[in-house]
Motif scaffolding. Structure first.
Motif, PDB file in Angstrom:
ATOM      1  N   LEU A 314       0.825  -1.201   0.000  1.00 15.13           N
ATOM      2  CA  LEU A 314       0.000   0.000   0.000  1.00 15.13           C
ATOM      3  C   LEU A 314       0.863   1.255   0.000  1.00 15.13           C
ATOM      4  O   LEU A 314       0.621   2.177  -0.786  1.00 15.13           O
ATOM      5  CB  LEU A 314      -0.941  -0.009   1.215  1.00 15.13           C
ATOM      6  CG  LEU A 314      -1.784   1.251   1.434  1.00 15.13           C
ATOM      7  CD1 LEU A 314      -2.666   1.540   0.227  1.00 15.13           C
ATOM      8  CD2 LEU A 314      -2.647   1.103   2.692  1.00 15.13           C
ATOM      9  N   ARG A 315       1.873   1.306   0.833  1.00 10.33           N
ATOM     10  CA  ARG A 315       2.723   2.499   0.912  1.00 10.33           C
ATOM     11  C   ARG A 315       3.482   2.713  -0.388  1.00 10.33           C
ATOM     12  O   ARG A 315       3.744   3.836  -0.790  1.00 10.33           O
ATOM     13  CB  ARG A 315       3.693   2.387   2.087  1.00 10.33           C
ATOM     14  CG  ARG A 315       3.013   2.386   3.449  1.00 10.33           C
ATOM     15  CD  ARG A 315       4.010   2.403   4.579  1.00 10.33           C
ATOM     16  NE  ARG A 315       4.785   3.635   4.597  1.00 10.33           N
ATOM     17  CZ  ARG A 315       5.768   3.881   5.459  1.00 10.33           C
ATOM     18  NH1 ARG A 315       6.093   2.965   6.378  1.00 10.33           N
ATOM     19  NH2 ARG A 315       6.429   5.018   5.422  1.00 10.33           N
ATOM     20  N   GLY A 316       3.846   1.632  -1.063  1.00 12.40           N
ATOM     21  CA  GLY A 316       4.547   1.728  -2.332  1.00 12.40           C
ATOM     22  C   GLY A 316       3.625   1.854  -3.529  1.00 12.40           C
ATOM     23  O   GLY A 316       4.095   1.806  -4.670  1.00 12.40           O
TER      24      GLY A 316
END
Length: 349
Positions: A314-316
């Protein structure tokens, strides 16, 4: 017919890069377009009267900074006519819209659209409207990211405007798209129109995923009887006759609305992840039918998540789902989105 423009670069042009009207089976592929004044590629062809597809294609093109002089209504890609395709393109960098569509049965798929509508209001990345005969257009398997900015009225990623209907938004991923503004705008927004479908999409950190501004009966009646719409719906083409009534059966009786008719748009099998104005009154993980912002109808398969439902990163911004993702359990009918296939086919340096 059958003209190919391939592996060309167009840049620092005052007008548009490519304008091609009345084409058949033409292909614009693996071209780079940048720093143009009034848009990128305009591609038209096919016969709207007979709904014969043009089979023209914009494929694997990188188009950026395409509205340097004309700041509005200067699209990276404009599709016109009937039955044309834009796929595997990357579009970015504009104060206003990226894609303008008019006509029927076009397909916009496997594209990346980002950082547009950055300084405009009452606008969207993908815009289509004001002619309900233009139907059957499909947006599938696209990634839309960082679209819109707070301007007041509102903006969207996908905008079906002024009575527009018969559009399909399937298997798209929307990340931080749209600004509700002072009205009913959403990431996908319908103004007046109906019979639009949003299905199997993922909305991540979108302030209002689905928005609608339905029209009352009198406005619909005035709209349908106006000389402009009469011309579009009965003279340019005739939606009362085949092939329109056979291709789009919802047009049967279009000019005879019932006094109590409710004009729905539909949303099925969608996931709303960390979206603050997701489904009014629905708690995270809860599944039940509902209505979203006016005339969006949902069944029990639109699900709200207040956490990561099973993305690979998700963060990437890797929104592929892991095989055992919670999303699949909460939405049993959800089909995997081929996120790894979205975007350019030929990497650029």
């Amino acid at each position: 017919a059958r003209v190919t423009i391939e592996k060309c670069r167009f840049g620092n042009i005052r007008g548009k890069a490519i304008v091609a009207y009345d084409c058949r089976e033409c292909r614009i592929a693996t071209c780079d377009v940048h720093d143009t004044g009034t848009g990128g590629i305009v591609l038209g062809g096919g016969d709207r009267e007979t709904l014969t597809p043009g089979k023209n294609l914009v494929d694997d093109c990188l188009i950026r900074d395409f509205s340097v002089h004309c700041l509005t209504y200067a699209s990276a890609i404009a599709l016109q006519g009937c039955g044309n395709v834009a796929r595997h393109n990357e579009l970015s960098g504009a104060p206003h819209m990226a894609v303008g569509v008019s006509g029927n049965d076009h397909v916009f798929e496997y594209n990346v659209v980002s950082n547009v509508c950055m300084s405009s209001d009452d606008a969207s990345a993908f815009y289509k409207g004001r002619n309900p005969s233009c139907r059957g257009n499909v947006l599938r398997y696209n990634f839309w990211g960082e679209i819109g900015s707070p301007r007041g009225h509102g903006n969207a990623a996908v905008y079906f405007d002024d009575g527009d209907g018969g559009g399909f938004v399937i298997g798209n991923v929307f990340y931080r798209c749209g600004e509700p503004g002072f009205g009913n705008f959403g990431t996908v927004f319908c103004h007046g129109g109906y019979s639009n479908v949003v299905e199997n999409c993922i909305f991540v950190e979108c302030k209002r995923p689905l928005g609608s501004s339905p029209w009352p009966q009198k406005r619909w009646g005035d709209f349908l009887q106006s000389p402009l719409e009469q011309g579009r719906l009965t003279k340019e083409v005739d939606i009362r006759q085949p092939p329109y009534t056979t291709r789009y059966p919802e047009l049967l009786g279009y000019f005879d609305p019932q006094p109590d008719e409710i004009r729905w748009n539909a949303a099925f099998n969608n996931a709303f992840v960390n979206c603050p104005a997701q489904l009014p009154g629905r708690k995270p993980g809860e599944t039940r039918p509902g209505i979203i912002s006016g005339r969006w109808y949902t069944n029990a398969t639109d699900v709200v998540f207040d956490h990561d439902p099973g993305f690979r990163d998700l963060r990437g911004k890797d929104f592929r789902l892991v095989p055992d993702a919670e999303l699949y359990r909460k939405i049993p009918g959800f089909k995997p989105i081929p996120f790894e296939k979205i975007g350019l086919l030929t990497p650029r340096r």
